[in-house]
Design a protein around this motif. Structure first.
Motif, PDB file in Angstrom:
ATOM      1  N   ASP A  28     -40.040  50.595   1.424  1.00  0.00           N
ATOM      2  CA  ASP A  28     -41.318  50.415   2.104  1.00  0.00           C
ATOM      3  C   ASP A  28     -41.146  49.632   3.408  1.00  0.00           C
ATOM      4  N   LYS A  68     -37.003  49.950  -4.344  1.00  0.00           N
ATOM      5  CA  LYS A  68     -37.031  48.700  -3.595  1.00  0.00           C
ATOM      6  C   LYS A  68     -36.276  48.893  -2.282  1.00  0.00           C
ATOM      7  N   GLN A  93     -42.930  53.361  -2.009  1.00  0.00           N
ATOM      8  CA  GLN A  93     -42.292  52.363  -2.859  1.00  0.00           C
ATOM      9  C   GLN A  93     -41.584  53.011  -4.045  1.00  0.00           C
ATOM     10  N   ASN A 100     -43.847  54.533   4.278  1.00  0.00           N
ATOM     11  CA  ASN A 100     -44.861  53.773   3.549  1.00  0.00           C
ATOM     12  C   ASN A 100     -44.822  54.238   2.095  1.00  0.00           C
TER      13      ASN A 100
END
Length: 206
Positions: A99, A96, A93, A91
């Motif tokens: 996540d 890219k 970011q 979880n």
């Protein structure tokens, strides 16, 4: 009789000229419309290229994968929540495609983890709030953890221009950090031995 023929001929010529003029007027907007369409398409293509280049530039220099080597003084976690070989959902970011990806745990270590702001040694814009750098990746690190606002020199190569860069500590947390391998959810590429993911950025696979 001759007068009538001349009159009819004049009327026909006038009608022909009128039709020709109307046809010419109808053609011109069509040509302009074609030119406008081509211009719009060229602009869209240019904007698309610029957008792609911008996205690519934002990730330039990031080493998604690594050799798996870690600092010799880095201590392995004794009882990590996610043991080596287990899986967890990320979880985070930082990059890219990270996540939501399912990660395989390659290593678990107890340390202090920092987010840092630094200016790359290779030049370019300042990198704000980069996550993450661990205590053992700071040059001549003191025994005690650093605090927010402290200035340090980085000894890590996660990104080009990071190694040897002067940095400011933005945040610090004592936690377990993990080295993980996962499949990028956007590109489908495998990322091996990625450093680092914190325990709070992982959750059990359902």
């Amino acid at each position: 009789m001759k007068f009538k023929k001349l009159l009819i001929g004049s009327i026909l010529l006038l009608a022909i000229f009128t039709l020709a003029a109307c046809a010419g007027n109808n053609d011109e907007p069509s040509q302009n419309e074609d030119a406008d369409t081509e211009t719009e398409q060229s602009a869209d293509e240019a904007n698309g290229d610029q957008s792609t280049e911008s996205e690519s530039d934002s990730m330039e220099g990031m080493d998604h994968s690594s050799s798996g080597e870690v600092p010799a003084e880095l201590a392995s976690a004794e009882s990590p929540t996610y043991p080596i070989g287990s899986e967890a959902v990320m979880n985070a970011q930082h990059m890219k495609g990270m996540d939501g990806a399912v990660a395989t745990i390659e290593g678990a270590y107890s340390t202090t983890v920092y987010s840092v702001t630094y200016t790359p040694t290779t030049g370019g814009e300042k990198v704000e709030d980069h996550k993450w750098v661990i205590h053992e990746e700071i040059e001549n690190a003191e025994e005690e953890p650093y605090q927010s606002g402290d200035e340090v020199v980085l000894n890590a190569d996660h990104m080009k221009g990071m190694d040897g860069a002067e940095a400011v500590i933005e945040s610090a947390e004592d936690t377990t950090v993990y080295m993980v391998t996962y499949t990028d959810v956007q590109t489908g590429d495998e990322v091996t031995n990625h450093k680092w993911v914190t325990e709070s950025e992982l959750s059990p696979v359902k």
